[in-house]
Design an enzyme around this catalytic site. Structure first.
Site, PDB file in Angstrom:
ATOM      1  N   GLY A  69       0.842  -1.191   0.000  1.00 38.69           N
ATOM      2  CA  GLY A  69       0.000   0.000   0.000  1.00 38.69           C
ATOM      3  C   GLY A  69       0.872   1.233   0.000  1.00 38.69           C
ATOM      4  N   TYR A  71       1.652   3.009   2.392  1.00 39.18           N
ATOM      5  CA  TYR A  71       2.482   3.024   3.600  1.00 39.18           C
ATOM      6  C   TYR A  71       3.705   2.128   3.469  1.00 39.18           C
ATOM      7  CZ  TYR A  71      -0.314  -1.103   3.721  1.00 39.18           C
ATOM      8  OH  TYR A  71      -0.926  -2.260   3.332  1.00 39.18           O
ATOM      9  N   ILE A  73       4.913  -2.248   2.824  1.00 39.64           N
ATOM     10  CA  ILE A  73       4.679  -3.649   2.461  1.00 39.64           C
ATOM     11  C   ILE A  73       4.072  -4.416   3.634  1.00 39.64           C
ATOM     12  CG2 ILE A  73       5.884  -5.793   1.797  1.00 39.64           C
ATOM     13  CD1 ILE A  73       7.997  -4.063   0.474  1.00 39.64           C
ATOM     14  N   ASP A 186     -14.070   4.942   8.667  1.00 38.07           N
ATOM     15  CA  ASP A 186     -13.572   4.554   7.344  1.00 38.07           C
ATOM     16  C   ASP A 186     -13.926   3.098   7.034  1.00 38.07           C
ATOM     17  OD1 ASP A 186     -12.342   4.973   4.885  1.00 38.07           O
ATOM     18  OD2 ASP A 186     -10.326   4.542   5.625  1.00 38.07           O
TER      19      ASP A 186
END
Length: 393
Positions: A69, A71, A73, A186
């Site tokens: 992503g 951010y 792995i 979210d």
């Protein structure tokens, strides 16, 4: 935690009838990831796609990349001390951006506070080899097989019993979250993890907020397709009802195998939901500020569609529950507790097995303008809580 998790050949069992197996997502020929002992054998360095992944030596080979992503792995690994497979997320340069660092700290503190079958658990915060060179954060979560987004977009059949069981578990987890005085904010299919026997766990609490907080935090855009109308209209006084709206959207996406409101942008998103649920009345708009009311009044007038006619394949009891979740006015939207008690979930609902959180979560650490060094120290301490033997190293 984004990205698919550990693959499995196990067939999902026991929601009802034939269960779907998690979609297979082979990782391109990775059998042998180079591993090197470091820091006197206390750590192992893995080279994954040219990225260094450095974890304590209890995470022995093999290690497998399972997701990627913004951010960094995610890898699956075996904790040789507990014999448990975990998903380790590496957040590279975690302190370069203060908002990202605070998000990481929030997620760690929240998940350590919570203890519930339908909320993903943190198994470890891996301490850095050297405190003074602490830049990357490694968080180990319990490993799940896939997520709801992967299941929805696969071609596997989902029985109504599956969808019902997934909905029940989302609401059961949400009841606990809301009882801790927390909003998730979210919820979306990729934040709902699944394992081979259809157990569902909510993840990714980086955007979570205290329920009584009224200032609208704009540091991250919550995924638009699942946003409640009050958020789309910038209402600052939002409540736990925002999560209920998201659940309604997710459930209909499960039943229909496509997003309910796939808005291209903010304006289109609002139009899509009004095309289905209709233009709100003046009474339903009472909670909005004058600007938002004025905006809605100048839009075309939309007549509410019949959910039963639009979704003829969906159980009428399910439709009744979804209509109560997708209510424009958050004050009239069904609560999680009432949703759990709805006739559609009668076969699963058991109030004695739907626990609440006994102590509200304390967001006090958010009230202070923490420096990068203070955030490092707070996350470092969380790592020591899991690894006290590193206290004096």
């Amino acid at each position: 935690m984004d990205g698919p998790a550990h693959q499995t050949d196990t067939v999902m069992s026991d929601a009802a009838g034939q269960q779907p197996a998690p979609p297979s997502q082979p990782v391109a020929g990775i059998d042998n990831i180079p591993a090197t002992l470091s820091h006197g054998g206390r750590f192992i360095q893995y080279n994954i796609f040219g990225n260094i992944f450095e974890v304590t030596a209890k995470y022995k080979p093999p290690i497998m990349p399972i997701g990627k992503g913004a951010y960094g792995i995610v890898c699956s690994a075996l904790n040789s001390e507990t014999n448990e497979h975990v998903a380790i997320k590496k957040i590279a340069n975690a302190f370069d951006n203060k908002i990202d660092a605070k998000r990481t700290l929030r997620e760690i503190k929240l998940l350590r506070h919570m203890d519930h079958e339908n909320i993903v658990a943190i198994r470890d915060i891996i301490p850095p080899p050297q405190r003074e060179a602490f830049n990357d954060v490694y968080i180990a979560y319990e490993l799940m097989d896939t997520d709801l987004h992967q299941i929805i977009r696969s071609n596997q059949g989902l029985s109504e019993e599956h969808c019902q069981y997934f909905l029940y578990q989302i609401l059961r987890g949400l009841k606990y979250i809301h009882s801790a005085n927390v909003l998730h904010r979210d919820l979306k299919p990729s934040n709902l993890l699944l394992n081979a026997n259809c157990d569902l766990k909510i993840c990714d609490f980086g955007l979570a907020r205290v329920t009584s907080e009224t200032d609208f935090m704009t540091e991250y855009v919550v995924t638009r397709w699942y946003r409640a109308p009050e958020l789309l209209l910038n209402s600052s006084d939002y409540t736990a009802a925002i999560d209920v709206w998201s659940v309604g959207c997710i459930f209909m996406e499960l039943m229909d195998r496509k997003p309910l409101f796939p808005g291209r942008d903010h304006v289109h998103q609002l139009r899509l939901l009004m095309e289905l649920i209709g233009t709100p009345s003046e009474a339903e708009m009472e909670f909005l500020n004058e600007n938002a009311k004025r905006y809605i009044r100048q839009l075309p007038l939309y007549r509410r569609q019949s959910f039963v006619e639009k979704f003829p394949h969906v159980n009428p009891a399910a439709i009744d529950l979804v209509e109560k979740m997708l209510t424009f006015d958050p004050r009239r939207r069904i609560t999680v507790e009432d949703a759990l008690a709805h006739p559609y979930l009668t076969s699963l609902h058991d109030i004695s097995d739907e626990p609440v959180c006994m102590t509200p979560f304390n967001f006090d650490f958010e009230q202070h303008a923490l420096t990068e060094e203070q955030m490092k120290e707070l996350i470092y301490r969380e790592g020591l809580a899991f690894n006290p033997e590193y206290q004096h190293m």
